[in-house]
Design an enzyme around this catalytic site. Structure first.
Site, PDB file in Angstrom:
ATOM      1  N   MET A  49       0.819  -1.210   0.000  1.00 47.13           N
ATOM      2  CA  MET A  49       0.000   0.000   0.000  1.00 47.13           C
ATOM      3  C   MET A  49       0.858   1.268   0.000  1.00 47.13           C
ATOM      4  SD  MET A  49      -3.024  -1.122   2.656  1.00 47.13           S
ATOM      5  CE  MET A  49      -4.015   0.336   2.339  1.00 47.13           C
ATOM      6  N   HIS A  50       0.199   2.398  -0.223  1.00 48.39           N
ATOM      7  CA  HIS A  50       0.724   3.748   0.008  1.00 48.39           C
ATOM      8  C   HIS A  50       1.752   4.241  -1.008  1.00 48.39           C
ATOM      9  CE1 HIS A  50      -1.214   2.932   3.784  1.00 48.39           C
ATOM     10  NE2 HIS A  50      -0.248   2.166   4.231  1.00 48.39           N
ATOM     11  N   ASP A  65      -2.615  -5.103   0.424  1.00 52.48           N
ATOM     12  CA  ASP A  65      -2.128  -6.421   0.829  1.00 52.48           C
ATOM     13  C   ASP A  65      -2.823  -6.979   2.065  1.00 52.48           C
ATOM     14  OD1 ASP A  65      -0.932  -4.518   2.447  1.00 52.48           O
ATOM     15  OD2 ASP A  65       1.122  -5.119   1.992  1.00 52.48           O
TER      16      ASP A  65
END
Length: 482
Positions: A79-80, A235
């Site tokens: 992520m991110h 995830d």
């Protein structure tokens, strides 16, 4: 056949699953994670494409007839990450990853924006996507001016697979641009981050179609019919799909590179002050909350490099069973910390180190320190109203019996150990692909894995581990930046 692709920090994993949920083949492909400066963490998105080609090539070689019957693909990913592309879909610079802390000042400043926590349901953490763009605007203004779209890592892979700019709710919830309760982009958050809605991908639920596999790729790998690409998930949301964690009280603990304690929620119940992440789940009308520590098995990997012993050898030297916490404490803040401190500047420490301590003592302290950090996460989750009756244990650290027993008694929660087999993010992604292609109810597809055993807390040691956690909590104030 249904394919799950999990784009991790160190590599891409693929699982090919049949319509009954049985795994018929797997493949993986590693890539680098450069750290060009202290606190920086980047990847070249071209490496993700190479990895995807590699796993498709491996499946085409090993199970060509199975791959030919592919009907859907589900995506999971780290992520991110800020993957920046121009108007021609060309990548403008290496992707800035989730564990990059260069934007700590920008995150702190953005977090003070009026109503932003209320809209996004979260603190603005340095690793989130929005502060990275503010850092870019200051330090690389020429690149910032050319950003046509910001895609999360798995969504850049989706662009290559389908030709479409699409993200899913669970992954985009970690950008600080999404209204997590409304499951839509927030004009308030985008304005605060100096971004526009036109720079965001379209949004779909993780179990919904997001596009079709490009014909040139179907032809390349001899896939006979159309292939739906599902929205997929971040995830941890995808891992929750793989582990069947949907209802209130269900959750898992992951001892991976980072550490995660996740609780599924039937409702949206944010409490940003706890430093707990509140994100959309990968299926409609569900959310999840999690406490995150930035280094779990990464602490073992660090100790391995310092001692010259493999993580497996270090773990093998641990006692056969737990006997309460040791007199050596370890604070696992190698890259700062998220839950509960939101402190990018704090760093790790051993406290109580003695001339007589050796590698086995350091290893035990690392295991206990990571377990205490996850106990911090449990306390933070309780502040949101989340309750866990038991959790599934997963990740590389879950192979250590000593670690699992330590964690069960530190959390005072039974740990369910799945039987051998696949049950992580790649399987969850494949299940999301199945849901997108067939319209089946995700709750029917995403069942929990068979459990091999349950490790119960040691009743005779609960008080000692509670005292050890109290001692651990008191040490943060001694190592935090002043």
């Amino acid at each position: 056949m249904y394919l799950g692709l999990d784009l991790g920090t160190s590599g891409l994993k693929a699982i090919l699953m049949d319509e009954e949920g049985a795994v018929v083949a797997t493949a993986d492909h590693a890539y680098d994670n450069p750290h060009p400066q202290p606190g920086w963490s980047e990847q070249d998105p071209a490496d993700w494409i190479t990895a995807c080609e590699g796993v498709f090539d491996a499946l085409a070689r090993d199970v060509p007839e199975k791959l030919a019957d592919l009907r859907a693909i589900g995506l999971s990913g780290q992520m991110h990450g800020a993957t920046l592309i121009d108007a021609d879909d060309a990548v403008l610079r290496p992707c800035i990853l989730w564990n990059d802390t260069r934007a700590a000042e920008e995150a702190a400043r953005l977090d003070t924006t009026q109503d932003l926590r209320e809209v996004t349901g979260n603190i603005v953490f340095p690793g989130f996507t929005a502060p990275k763009l503010l850092w870019l605007q200051t330090h690389e203004p020429d690149v910032f001016a050319r950003v046509a779209k910001v895609l999360l890592p798995k969504d850049y892979l989706r662009l290559w697979l389908t030709g479409r700019h699409v993200g899913d709710m669970s992954d985009c919830a970690g950008t600080s641009w999404l209204d997590v309760g409304a499951r839509d982009w927030s004009e308030t958050a985008l304005t605060a981050g100096h971004m526009g809605r036109d720079q965001m991908p379209d949004l779909v639920e993780g179990s919904a179609p997001s596009g079709d596999l490009r014909e040139v790729l179907r032809t390349r790998w001899n896939i006979r019919g159309p292939v739906v690409v599902a929205g997929g998930g971040g995830d941890n949301a995808a891992a929750a799909c793989g582990a069947g964690c949907f209802a209130e009280g269900q959750g898992f603990v992951s001892l991976g590179t980072s550490g995660v304690l996740l609780a599924a929620r039937d409702r949206y119940a944010p409490n940003p002050a706890t430093a707990v992440h509140t994100f959309c789940h990968a299926v409609p009308d569900r959310w999840y909350q999690m406490g995150v520590i930035l280094a779990a098995t990464d602490c073992m990997n660090w100790l391995s490099r310092q001692t010259g012993q493999s993580p497996a050898n270090l773990a093998a030297a641990l006692p056969d069973q737990i006997a309460g916490p040791s007199d050596l404490s370890f604070l696992p803040y190698l890259s700062g910390e998220r839950t509960p401190h939101n402190d990018a500047g704090v760093r790790a420490a051993f406290v109580g180190l003695d001339v007589g301590h050796g590698p086995a003592d350091l290893t035990r302290a690392v295991v206990e320190g990571v377990s205490f950090a996850l106990r911090d996460c449990l306390a933070a989750l309780s502040g949101t109203g989340a309750q866990l009756s038991s959790v599934i244990a997963m990740g590389g650290g879950a192979r250590s019996r000593f670690w699992l027993e330590t964690l069960a008694s530190t959390l005072n929660l039974p740990l369910s150990i799945p039987a051998s087999g696949e049950f992580g993010a790649a399987l969850g992604a494949a299940r999301l692909g199945l849901a997108a292609a067939t319209g089946a109810d995700p709750a029917e597809i995403m069942s929990p894995p068979p459990i091999a055993e349950t490790i119960d807390p040691r009743a005779d040691l609960l008080e000692r581990y509670a005292e050890g956690w109290d001692r651990y909590r008191g040490l943060y104030g001694l190592v935090r930046p002043q």
